[in-house]
Write a protein that holds these residues in place. Structure first.
Motif, mmCIF file in Angstrom:
data_model
loop_
_atom_site.group_PDB
_atom_site.id
_atom_site.type_symbol
_atom_site.label_atom_id
_atom_site.label_comp_id
_atom_site.label_asym_id
_atom_site.label_seq_id
_atom_site.Cartn_x
_atom_site.Cartn_y
_atom_site.Cartn_z
ATOM 1 N N GLU A 88 92.290 79.364 7.694
ATOM 2 C CA GLU A 88 93.098 77.747 7.776
ATOM 3 C C GLU A 88 92.856 77.465 9.719
ATOM 4 O OE1 GLU A 88 95.885 80.814 5.770
ATOM 5 O OE2 GLU A 88 93.960 80.851 7.127
ATOM 6 N N LEU A 89 91.606 78.637 10.067
ATOM 7 C CA LEU A 89 91.225 78.164 11.268
ATOM 8 C C LEU A 89 89.573 77.100 11.392
ATOM 9 C CD1 LEU A 89 91.436 81.185 13.640
ATOM 10 C CD2 LEU A 89 92.935 78.508 14.352
ATOM 11 N N LYS A 90 89.404 77.433 9.931
ATOM 12 C CA LYS A 90 88.304 76.748 9.890
ATOM 13 C C LYS A 90 88.207 75.174 9.420
ATOM 14 C CE LYS A 90 85.030 80.147 8.186
ATOM 15 N NZ LYS A 90 85.797 81.803 8.677
ATOM 16 N N ALA A 91 89.407 75.034 8.429
ATOM 17 C CA ALA A 91 90.388 74.006 8.018
ATOM 18 C C ALA A 91 90.785 72.675 9.944
ATOM 19 C CB ALA A 91 91.828 74.308 6.811
ATOM 20 N N ILE A 92 91.507 73.737 10.779
ATOM 21 C CA ILE A 92 92.011 73.200 11.536
ATOM 22 C C ILE A 92 90.769 72.694 11.910
ATOM 23 C CG2 ILE A 92 92.758 73.620 13.855
ATOM 24 C CD1 ILE A 92 94.755 75.423 11.743
ATOM 25 N N THR A 93 89.443 73.263 12.864
ATOM 26 C CA THR A 93 88.255 72.837 13.315
ATOM 27 C C THR A 93 87.672 71.870 12.617
ATOM 28 O OG1 THR A 93 88.132 75.610 14.035
ATOM 29 C CG2 THR A 93 86.651 73.839 14.090
ATOM 30 N N GLY A 94 87.793 71.753 11.397
ATOM 31 C CA GLY A 94 87.047 70.355 10.745
ATOM 32 C C GLY A 94 88.024 69.483 10.738
ATOM 33 N N ILE A 95 89.353 69.678 10.902
ATOM 34 C CA ILE A 95 90.174 68.080 10.945
ATOM 35 C C ILE A 95 90.605 68.009 12.441
ATOM 36 C CG2 ILE A 95 92.563 67.852 11.330
ATOM 37 C CD1 ILE A 95 92.809 69.523 8.661
ATOM 38 N N LEU A 96 89.949 68.706 13.565
ATOM 39 C CA LEU A 96 90.139 68.664 15.051
ATOM 40 C C LEU A 96 88.742 67.911 14.697
ATOM 41 C CD1 LEU A 96 90.946 71.801 16.584
ATOM 42 C CD2 LEU A 96 92.363 69.495 16.801
ATOM 43 N N PHE A 97 87.356 68.606 14.288
ATOM 44 C CA PHE A 97 85.809 67.505 14.457
ATOM 45 C C PHE A 97 86.486 66.152 13.559
ATOM 46 C CE2 PHE A 97 82.299 66.487 12.705
ATOM 47 C CZ PHE A 97 80.755 67.151 13.767
ATOM 48 N N LEU A 98 87.098 66.286 12.912
ATOM 49 C CA LEU A 98 86.884 64.929 12.445
ATOM 50 C C LEU A 98 87.737 63.844 13.512
ATOM 51 C CD1 LEU A 98 87.053 62.870 10.084
ATOM 52 C CD2 LEU A 98 88.703 63.938 8.895
ATOM 53 N N LEU A 99 88.843 64.401 13.711
ATOM 54 C CA LEU A 99 89.608 63.794 15.187
ATOM 55 C C LEU A 99 88.489 63.487 16.513
ATOM 56 C CD1 LEU A 99 92.719 65.540 14.666
ATOM 57 C CD2 LEU A 99 92.412 63.241 14.301
ATOM 58 N N LEU A 100 87.816 64.279 16.525
ATOM 59 C CA LEU A 100 87.059 63.937 17.740
ATOM 60 C C LEU A 100 86.138 63.044 17.260
ATOM 61 C CD1 LEU A 100 84.888 64.732 20.126
ATOM 62 C CD2 LEU A 100 83.407 66.071 18.367
ATOM 63 N N VAL A 101 85.380 62.362 15.755
ATOM 64 C CA VAL A 101 84.572 61.642 15.670
ATOM 65 C C VAL A 101 84.950 60.273 15.244
ATOM 66 C CG1 VAL A 101 83.396 60.408 13.035
ATOM 67 C CG2 VAL A 101 83.066 63.408 13.919
ATOM 68 N N ILE A 102 85.763 60.689 15.082
ATOM 69 C CA ILE A 102 87.514 59.303 15.423
ATOM 70 C C ILE A 102 87.730 58.828 16.280
ATOM 71 C CG2 ILE A 102 89.235 58.080 14.461
ATOM 72 C CD1 ILE A 102 89.285 60.036 12.442
ATOM 73 N N GLY A 103 88.148 59.607 17.292
ATOM 74 C CA GLY A 103 88.423 58.732 18.808
ATOM 75 C C GLY A 103 86.763 58.407 19.619
ATOM 76 N N VAL A 104 86.143 59.163 19.361
ATOM 77 C CA VAL A 104 85.063 59.021 20.445
ATOM 78 C C VAL A 104 84.538 57.748 19.699
ATOM 79 C CG1 VAL A 104 82.000 59.328 20.498
ATOM 80 C CG2 VAL A 104 84.126 60.779 20.556
ATOM 81 N N THR A 105 84.286 57.405 18.064
ATOM 82 C CA THR A 105 84.444 55.913 17.686
ATOM 83 C C THR A 105 85.175 54.625 18.485
ATOM 84 O OG1 THR A 105 83.096 56.466 15.471
ATOM 85 C CG2 THR A 105 83.185 54.904 15.956
ATOM 86 N N LEU A 106 86.350 55.098 18.333
ATOM 87 C CA LEU A 106 87.352 54.123 19.145
ATOM 88 C C LEU A 106 86.433 53.894 20.057
ATOM 89 C CD1 LEU A 106 89.830 55.478 16.759
ATOM 90 C CD2 LEU A 106 88.761 53.081 16.219
ATOM 91 N N GLN A 107 86.340 55.220 21.145
ATOM 92 C CA GLN A 107 86.359 54.973 22.147
ATOM 93 C C GLN A 107 84.984 54.007 22.622
ATOM 94 O OE1 GLN A 107 85.734 58.877 23.267
ATOM 95 N NE2 GLN A 107 87.669 58.970 24.568
ATOM 96 N N VAL A 108 83.728 54.119 21.815
ATOM 97 C CA VAL A 108 82.685 53.676 22.273
ATOM 98 C C VAL A 108 82.793 52.365 21.784
ATOM 99 C CG1 VAL A 108 80.526 53.317 20.973
ATOM 100 C CG2 VAL A 108 81.338 55.863 22.054
ATOM 101 N N ARG A 109 83.488 51.716 20.889
ATOM 102 C CA ARG A 109 83.956 50.352 19.936
ATOM 103 C C ARG A 109 84.685 49.734 21.650
ATOM 104 N NH1 ARG A 109 86.183 49.829 14.217
ATOM 105 N NH2 ARG A 109 85.759 48.074 14.808
ATOM 106 N N TRP A 110 85.653 50.616 21.598
ATOM 107 C CA TRP A 110 86.446 50.063 23.060
ATOM 108 C C TRP A 110 85.814 50.026 24.526
ATOM 109 C CZ3 TRP A 110 88.267 51.891 27.998
ATOM 110 C CH2 TRP A 110 88.837 51.178 28.337
ATOM 111 N N LEU A 111 84.657 50.496 24.528
ATOM 112 C CA LEU A 111 83.705 50.587 26.018
ATOM 113 C C LEU A 111 83.028 48.983 26.082
ATOM 114 C CD1 LEU A 111 83.162 54.269 26.414
ATOM 115 C CD2 LEU A 111 84.668 52.713 28.217
ATOM 116 N N LYS A 112 82.352 49.221 24.555
ATOM 117 C CA LYS A 112 81.359 47.876 23.980
ATOM 118 C C LYS A 112 81.885 46.354 23.914
ATOM 119 C CE LYS A 112 78.081 50.767 22.075
ATOM 120 N NZ LYS A 112 76.486 50.629 21.030
ATOM 121 N N GLN A 113 83.295 46.510 23.265
ATOM 122 C CA GLN A 113 83.904 45.355 23.977
ATOM 123 C C GLN A 113 84.802 44.759 24.513
ATOM 124 O OE1 GLN A 113 87.636 45.987 21.512
ATOM 125 N NE2 GLN A 113 88.435 44.184 21.537
#
Length: 162
Positions: free
Chosen positions: A126-151
């Motif tokens: 379950e921890l591996k699954a949780i870490t995977g979900i957190l990693f996906l949220l990191l990728v989404i969050g960083v993508t949004l941050q970078v898009r916002w910063l460039k915008q």
């Protein structure tokens, strides 16, 4: 308390301050910004979390928690040297926030509730699954941050209204 040593309690308190400062940064500035008070608190309490963590994680030598602490310190150092380069610094600092969440989830779910923790140990699938979900949220969050910063065309030291 919760099966923690005195150093473990200090480590936990410092890490909670770091996570709180990171959350303030994300909510107020959409990122951890080292030019703000919250960003400075995040940086130094994350360094302190890593250093105290080396004394807490004593499970037969150098292990995954130690490696995560070393990697976190390296990313913090890189972020510090990239002051003025907002996008790469933001990616690095967001990644260190993600690194905070890995042991936070592990320790919480393997210790609480007292006497009957939700997960058996740090190797629970379950921890591996949780870490995977957190990693996906990191990728989404960083993508949004970078898009916002460039915008918004941020320049170093410029605070943005959210």
């Amino acid at each position: 308390m919760f099966g923690l040593t005195s150093l473990g309690i200090i480590h936990t308190v410092i890490s909670l301050i770091a996570v709180g400062a990171g959350i303030v940064g994300f909510l107020r500035d959409r990122r951890v910004d080292l030019d703000t008070g919250a960003g400075k608190i995040y940086l130094w309490t994350t360094v302190a979390t890593c250093i105290t963590g080396f004394g807490v994680f004593q499970h037969g030598g150098f292990g995954k928690p130690h490696a995560l602490g070393v990697l976190t310190l390296l990313l913090l150092g890189a972020a510090w040297t990239l002051r003025g380069r907002v996008v790469p610094q933001t990616v690095l600092l967001s990644t260190t926030f993600f690194f905070h969440l890995i042991p936070a989830m592990t320790e919480t779910l393997t210790r609480l509730p007292l006497g009957a923790p939700l997960l058996k140990d740090a190797e629970a699938p379950e921890l591996k699954a949780i870490t995977g979900i957190l990693f996906l949220l990191l990728v989404i969050g960083v993508t949004l941050q970078v898009r916002w910063l460039k915008q918004v065309g941020r320049t170093p030291g410029q605070r943005a209204a959210v």
